[in-house]
Design a protein around this motif. Structure first.
Motif, PDB file in Angstrom:
ATOM      1  N   GLN A 226       0.820  -1.204   0.000  1.00 56.31           N
ATOM      2  CA  GLN A 226       0.000   0.000   0.000  1.00 56.31           C
ATOM      3  C   GLN A 226       0.857   1.259   0.000  1.00 56.31           C
ATOM      4  N   ARG A 227       1.941   1.233   0.774  1.00 58.88           N
ATOM      5  CA  ARG A 227       2.808   2.411   0.856  1.00 58.88           C
ATOM      6  C   ARG A 227       3.595   2.621  -0.427  1.00 58.88           C
ATOM      7  N   THR A 228       4.093   1.520  -0.972  1.00 61.83           N
ATOM      8  CA  THR A 228       4.991   1.624  -2.131  1.00 61.83           C
ATOM      9  C   THR A 228       4.243   1.607  -3.450  1.00 61.83           C
TER      10      THR A 228
ATOM     11  N   ILE B   4      11.522   1.643  -4.537  1.00 59.33           N
ATOM     12  CA  ILE B   4      10.969   0.410  -3.986  1.00 59.33           C
ATOM     13  C   ILE B   4      11.871  -0.232  -2.938  1.00 59.33           C
ATOM     14  N   VAL B   5      13.187  -0.224  -3.162  1.00 62.99           N
ATOM     15  CA  VAL B   5      14.101  -0.962  -2.282  1.00 62.99           C
ATOM     16  C   VAL B   5      14.978  -0.054  -1.428  1.00 62.99           C
ATOM     17  N   ALA B   6      15.531   1.003  -2.008  1.00 55.97           N
ATOM     18  CA  ALA B   6      16.503   1.832  -1.285  1.00 55.97           C
ATOM     19  C   ALA B   6      15.997   2.336   0.068  1.00 55.97           C
ATOM     20  N   PRO B   7      14.730   2.781   0.195  1.00 57.58           N
ATOM     21  CA  PRO B   7      14.271   3.247   1.513  1.00 57.58           C
ATOM     22  C   PRO B   7      14.292   2.151   2.576  1.00 57.58           C
ATOM     23  N   TYR B   8      14.229   0.903   2.148  1.00 57.48           N
ATOM     24  CA  TYR B   8      14.195  -0.228   3.080  1.00 57.48           C
ATOM     25  C   TYR B   8      15.567  -0.871   3.260  1.00 57.48           C
TER      26      TYR B   8
END
Length: 338
Positions: A48-50, A143-147
């Motif tokens: 939902q966030r991404t 999609i990935v870098a923030p995590y």
């Protein structure tokens, strides 16, 4: 039905743990996860966030990486290689137009391949690899870098446990505990349940198996066995659903080193010391990525720490691995009030 990996004694000797997740492989798995609605407990909040924030221009990437089954060859190969996101994107940009055209023709003829007219027309351009590389770069940042800080921390903790299994009980325990829901180890065969339902036999033939941790691949594994060393993903252990703590997950700031240590060494050097402590055995490139500085800067700071007797360098083939010395641990512990 399952895909069965047959091991020999030589395969067991060559089976190893990857040092950490592969950045663009995580992107590929995450894109697959965004296209399905299974596993709501772990991924719905993240979806939902991404998913709701992705721009329409990324749509071709989702066509080329379906929820199940193989993606298009030139893209799939680039995403699953080892290297930093920047390095892999540059390799993707340099893909010859003839390779792109051949792979697109082969992939489009497979059952289940779906291309919109716009993507099909774009794929006929000699610059299609450049366009796809730009999409990959954009998608990774969204999609990935923030995590990634969370992925990195969880993978480091998980690796300690896996190495404990390996060190105390051998490869047998390591393979049994990889992913008990989807992988069953019945020596000398590893039975792997695939999302696609594909089954068959894979004889490793002395190549061994590379085990790659993945946060997004927490259920069905992704794998490749038509390579020099076959590899398979296994889930990083996490007790919280992805996206359950948005503020912590989306934060991009690094944890600050202790103020007293920063005053003594300088903030960046203190940060490098802390990163080595949290990730012993890191290469210079990994230090740079984790401290978010350039490789040249990481090399300079770790050299100063080594000359001061706070860090040590270990050689493993062509790789230089950094660890703290006893003096480095004492200094860091005292600054943290431990």
């Amino acid at each position: 039905m399952a895909l069965c990996f047959h091991f020999t004694a030589e395969d067991l000797a060559r089976t190893r743990l990857a040092p950490g997740p592969r950045s663009l492989l995580e992107l590929e798995i995450a894109i697959r996860q965004l296209q399905e609605r299974q596993h709501p407990v772990h991924f719905d909040a993240w979806r939902q966030r991404t998913g709701g924030r992705l721009p329409p221009r990324l749509r071709p990437l989702f066509e080329l990486i379906p929820s199940t089954g193989a993606g298009v060859g030139f893209l799939d190969n680039s995403l699953t290689e080892e290297g930093s996101p920047a390095e892999l994107v540059e390799r993707l940009r340099s893909t010859p137009a003839a390779t792109v055209r051949r792979d697109m023709e082969e992939w489009a003829g497979q059952a289940g391949a779906r291309l919109s007219p716009e993507t099909r027309r774009a794929s006929e351009s000699p610059a299609f690899a450049l366009q796809v590389a730009d999409l990959v770069e954009d998608a990774y940042e969204r999609i990935v870098a923030p995590y990634w800080p969370r992925i990195d921390r969880l993978a480091a903790a998980d690796r300690v446990l896996r190495l404990k299994h390996l060190g105390e009980h051998g490869v047998d325990r390591l393979l049994r505990e990889l992913n008990p829901r989807r992988m069953i180890w019945q020596p000398p065969v590893l039975h792997v349940t695939m999302a696609s339902g594909f089954s068959g036999d894979v004889h490793l033939g002395g190549r061994g198996l590379l085990l790659i941790p993945s946060l997004f691949g927490s259920h069905y594994p992704l794998l490749e066995y038509h390579v020099e060393q076959p590899w398979i993903t296994f889930p990083v252990r996490s007790d919280q659903p992805l996206g359950a703590a948005p503020a912590a997950v989306t934060a991009t700031a690094l944890a600050e080193p202790p103020q007293s240590l920063a005053a003594l060494l300088g903030r960046t050097r203190a940060l490098v010391l802390s990163v080595i402590a949290d990730h012993p055995g890191s290469t210079t490139t990994q230090l740079a990525e984790r401290a978010r500085i350039s490789p040249a800067s990481a090399s300079e700071h770790v050299t100063v720490l080594r000359n001061a007797g706070l860090a040590a360098l270990l050689r493993d083939g062509k790789h230089a691995l950094h660890t703290l010395t006893a003096a480095g641990h004492v200094l860091l512990a005292s600054s943290r009030g431990v």
